[in-house]
Every structure is written in C-alpha cells, then in structure tokens.
Scaffold this active site. Sequence first.
Site, PDB file in Angstrom:
ATOM      1  N   GLY A 162      13.339   8.337 -13.398  1.00 42.59           N
ATOM      2  CA  GLY A 162      13.851   8.292 -12.031  1.00 42.59           C
ATOM      3  C   GLY A 162      12.971   7.482 -11.102  1.00 42.59           C
ATOM      4  O   GLY A 162      12.156   6.676 -11.553  1.00 42.59           O
TER       5      GLY A 162
ATOM      6  N   HIS B  78      13.878  -0.879 -13.296  1.00 39.45           N
ATOM      7  CA  HIS B  78      14.842  -0.019 -13.997  1.00 39.45           C
ATOM      8  C   HIS B  78      16.246  -0.624 -13.909  1.00 39.45           C
ATOM      9  O   HIS B  78      17.011  -0.593 -14.871  1.00 39.45           O
ATOM     10  CB  HIS B  78      14.913   1.367 -13.348  1.00 39.45           C
ATOM     11  CG  HIS B  78      13.647   2.154 -13.395  1.00 39.45           C
ATOM     12  ND1 HIS B  78      12.892   2.401 -12.282  1.00 39.45           N
ATOM     13  CD2 HIS B  78      13.014   2.757 -14.431  1.00 39.45           C
ATOM     14  CE1 HIS B  78      11.847   3.149 -12.615  1.00 39.45           C
ATOM     15  NE2 HIS B  78      11.895   3.366 -13.914  1.00 39.45           N
TER      16      HIS B  78
ATOM     17  N   SER C 171       6.946   2.766 -10.275  1.00 40.87           N
ATOM     18  CA  SER C 171       7.105   3.869  -9.323  1.00 40.87           C
ATOM     19  C   SER C 171       5.758   4.225  -8.713  1.00 40.87           C
ATOM     20  O   SER C 171       5.683   4.726  -7.591  1.00 40.87           O
ATOM     21  CB  SER C 171       7.674   5.095 -10.029  1.00 40.87           C
ATOM     22  OG  SER C 171       8.904   4.756 -10.613  1.00 40.87           O
TER      23      SER C 171
ATOM     24  N   GLY D  23      11.458  -1.296 -20.781  1.00 45.66           N
ATOM     25  CA  GLY D  23      10.780  -2.392 -20.080  1.00 45.66           C
ATOM     26  C   GLY D  23       9.588  -2.922 -20.861  1.00 45.66           C
ATOM     27  O   GLY D  23       8.858  -2.155 -21.499  1.00 45.66           O
ATOM     28  N   GLU D  24       9.389  -4.230 -20.779  1.00 48.42           N
ATOM     29  CA  GLU D  24       8.229  -4.840 -21.442  1.00 48.42           C
ATOM     30  C   GLU D  24       6.934  -4.564 -20.690  1.00 48.42           C
ATOM     31  O   GLU D  24       5.863  -4.826 -21.198  1.00 48.42           O
ATOM     32  CB  GLU D  24       8.448  -6.356 -21.595  1.00 48.42           C
ATOM     33  CG  GLU D  24       9.458  -6.668 -22.673  1.00 48.42           C
ATOM     34  CD  GLU D  24       9.763  -8.147 -22.814  1.00 48.42           C
ATOM     35  OE1 GLU D  24       9.300  -8.959 -21.981  1.00 48.42           O
ATOM     36  OE2 GLU D  24      10.504  -8.492 -23.761  1.00 48.42           O
TER      37      GLU D  24
ATOM     38  N   LEU E  74      14.064   5.085  -9.227  1.00 48.38           N
ATOM     39  CA  LEU E  74      14.465   3.787  -9.788  1.00 48.38           C
ATOM     40  C   LEU E  74      14.125   2.632  -8.861  1.00 48.38           C
ATOM     41  O   LEU E  74      14.366   2.690  -7.657  1.00 48.38           O
ATOM     42  CB  LEU E  74      15.976   3.802 -10.059  1.00 48.38           C
ATOM     43  CG  LEU E  74      16.452   4.950 -10.962  1.00 48.38           C
ATOM     44  CD1 LEU E  74      17.963   4.880 -11.151  1.00 48.38           C
ATOM     45  CD2 LEU E  74      15.750   4.933 -12.314  1.00 48.38           C
ATOM     46  N   HIS E  75      13.552   1.586  -9.450  1.00 49.65           N
ATOM     47  CA  HIS E  75      13.274   0.356  -8.713  1.00 49.65           C
ATOM     48  C   HIS E  75      13.949  -0.788  -9.466  1.00 49.65           C
ATOM     49  O   HIS E  75      14.625  -0.576 -10.485  1.00 49.65           O
ATOM     50  CB  HIS E  75      11.766   0.139  -8.554  1.00 49.65           C
ATOM     51  CG  HIS E  75      11.002   0.248  -9.847  1.00 49.65           C
ATOM     52  ND1 HIS E  75      11.151  -0.646 -10.874  1.00 49.65           N
ATOM     53  CD2 HIS E  75      10.109   1.177 -10.280  1.00 49.65           C
ATOM     54  CE1 HIS E  75      10.363  -0.308 -11.864  1.00 49.65           C
ATOM     55  NE2 HIS E  75       9.736   0.807 -11.545  1.00 49.65           N
TER      56      HIS E  75
ATOM     57  N   GLN F 255       4.323   1.189 -25.283  1.00 46.97           N
ATOM     58  CA  GLN F 255       5.425   2.153 -25.458  1.00 46.97           C
ATOM     59  C   GLN F 255       6.586   1.509 -26.218  1.00 46.97           C
ATOM     60  O   GLN F 255       7.151   2.094 -27.152  1.00 46.97           O
ATOM     61  CB  GLN F 255       5.898   2.637 -24.083  1.00 46.97           C
ATOM     62  CG  GLN F 255       7.206   3.405 -24.115  1.00 46.97           C
ATOM     63  CD  GLN F 255       7.568   4.018 -22.779  1.00 46.97           C
ATOM     64  OE1 GLN F 255       7.016   5.040 -22.403  1.00 46.97           O
ATOM     65  NE2 GLN F 255       8.495   3.435 -22.049  1.00 46.97           N
TER      66      GLN F 255
ATOM     67  N   GLN G 261       4.592  14.263 -21.510  1.00 44.83           N
ATOM     68  CA  GLN G 261       3.842  13.014 -21.596  1.00 44.83           C
ATOM     69  C   GLN G 261       2.775  12.873 -20.504  1.00 44.83           C
ATOM     70  O   GLN G 261       2.153  11.830 -20.385  1.00 44.83           O
ATOM     71  CB  GLN G 261       4.784  11.805 -21.614  1.00 44.83           C
ATOM     72  CG  GLN G 261       5.529  11.537 -20.339  1.00 44.83           C
ATOM     73  CD  GLN G 261       6.609  10.477 -20.524  1.00 44.83           C
ATOM     74  OE1 GLN G 261       7.652  10.722 -21.109  1.00 44.83           O
ATOM     75  NE2 GLN G 261       6.361   9.281 -20.021  1.00 44.83           N
TER      76      GLN G 261
HETATM   77  O1  PAF Z   1       9.043   4.678 -19.563  1.00 47.97           O
HETATM   78  C1  PAF Z   1       9.397   5.788 -19.109  1.00 47.97           C
HETATM   79  O2  PAF Z   1       9.860   5.929 -17.968  1.00 47.97           O
HETATM   80  C2  PAF Z   1       9.240   7.033 -19.960  1.00 47.97           C
HETATM   81  O3  PAF Z   1       8.078   6.965 -20.746  1.00 47.97           O
HETATM   82  C3  PAF Z   1      10.464   7.330 -20.838  1.00 47.97           C
HETATM   83  C4  PAF Z   1      10.711   6.239 -21.852  1.00 47.97           C
HETATM   84  C5  PAF Z   1      11.684   7.507 -19.950  1.00 47.97           C
HETATM   85  C6  PAF Z   1      10.250   8.639 -21.618  1.00 47.97           C
HETATM   86  O4  PAF Z   1      10.051   9.719 -20.759  1.00 47.97           O
END
Ligand code: PAF
Length: 281
Positions: free
Chosen positions: A31, A37, A188, A149-150, A33-34, A155, A61
């Site tokens: 969330g 996203h 964010s 996203g890169e 969002l920018h 990740q 996480q």
């Molecule tokens: O990149 C993120 O915003 C988070 O790590 C994800 C992939 C939504 C998992 O919670």
Amino acid sequence: MEIIESVTALRKHVSSWRDTKRRLGFVPTMGNLHQGHLQLVEQSRSITDYTVVSIFVNPMQFSAGEDYKTYPRTLTQDCDHLVAMGVDVLFCPSVDEMYPQGMEATTQVEVPKLSYILCGAQRAGHFVGVTTVVSKLFNMVQPDVAFFGEKDVQQLLIIKRMVADLVMPIDIVGVATVREADGLAMSSRNNYLSVEQRRYAPELYNTLLFMVKRIEQGEQDLAALENEALYRLKTYTFKPEYIVIRRQADLMPAAVDDASIVILTAAMLGNTRLIDNISID
Ligand code: PAF
C-alpha cells in the site's frame, strides 16, 4: 473494482475467470501507492486480461525495531488510484486472515544464501517474511503473471529463484524503477525524510551514476571504487550499509570482466533506510 478481504471470497471471484483462458496479472504491495507501484499496475493492465492488486503490510518481513507500526497506511487514497487505473480486484486481508495460526506457527518459505546477503544480512528474517507471504499470496490469487519493482532487485531475484525452485507456474516480470525528477527512486519511505534530508537523498542515485561512469571509463579496481563510493555517501550525511558491485545472476562479488553487473546500495539518511541499484550490461 471489487474490494475483497477474505481468501474464500477471493477464490470465488477469481475462479469465475479461470475457464475463460484469460491471463491474470497480480501486483503484490504494502500500500501507500506511489508512481512506482502504479507502473506495476500499468504493466499488468497492458499485458494481462485481469489485474488483482494486494495491499498487506506484512508483519513477518519487519524486524523488531523497524517501522511496521508506523508504516504509512493510506487505503482510501490507494483505492482511488486503483479504481482510476481499472484494477479488477483489490485484495486487502487482515493479519488474522493471512496468518490464522499466528505468524510464529506458520510454515515458512526460505530461499537460502541469497536471502542472507546484502539487505538480508542487515534485516534479520526479512526475506523469509517476503517469500513466505508472497507464496501464500500466489496460492490465494493463483496468477499467471506477477509484477515486482526492480528497485528491490534482491527481492526480485529471490522471488524468481523461489518460483523456479518450487516450479510455480507464474511468470515474474521486473518493472523499471520510477524516479523523482532529481533521480531519487520512488519509495513509500521517502515520506519520512525531512526537508534537508530530502535535499541530500538524490546523492544515493548520483553515487551509483558516478560508479557507472568510472566503470565505463575502464576502472579496474572495483574494491577501491566501492570504498570511494562509501566515502562519497558519508560526505552527503548518509550512513551507508553497503554499496557494492555484484554479478546480476547471483549477487556475488563481480570481476572486471563480468558482462552483467549490478551496483546495489542501502544507506540510512537520519532514521530512514533508502535502497537503490543500477544494472549494467
Ligand atoms: O515489495 C513489497 O512491497 C513487499 O515486499 C511485498 C512483495 C508486497 C511482500 O510483502
């Protein structure tokens, strides 16, 4: 746009699309969002037939002392963006819906090695939290394609490895980092920066550009270049965690003759942790 909070309702909704041979795109987010996203959403809208976006601030996480409690939650505003972009479903489960047995009791998904270097070395348990929640979301949504996203290149690589190792029938698409006009990668967490920190923040990207230029000019001593970059960041008041030159394939240290490299950095600016990277082929 349907707003769905339960796994049962999500399954029911998505199963009505299954027999149509249409492709389902999925954009997992936390969330707030920018434009970064929205670029993922845009990609999904342009290459798939249905788009599901999830918003879930995943406690698993975040390490103790990180910003889980204060992470910006802006659901109403996020919904407006997603409706305007023609998203089909927003899935926003509660923590209980995602972890009905409690987070500590849940089965974990772990990609070894890659999860424990760079950001994984600094943030204990972070990537296990990411791969666990993304696996669960994949099982809930059952997408054909998922978008990441890169900017979070580690990740992205870990998710690709997980999908390959567990033979998940999902295409993973990496989407280019979206930047502010002065080069700062959208995040964010940029909202946490003070006016003065915001002035210095683009120096993270500028330092990566400085390294790219030196490599293109034929710099041979990559370790010395990394040290110079560390020093450069400190002069702009960053507390760098790392700024390193790695191979794109496995994020192991690069050699001068490697064809595909990526320069990655994570640095604190005050209490805000910023990350960025540039790939060179
Ligand atoms: O990149 C993120 O915003 C988070 O790590 C994800 C992939 C939504 C998992 O919670």
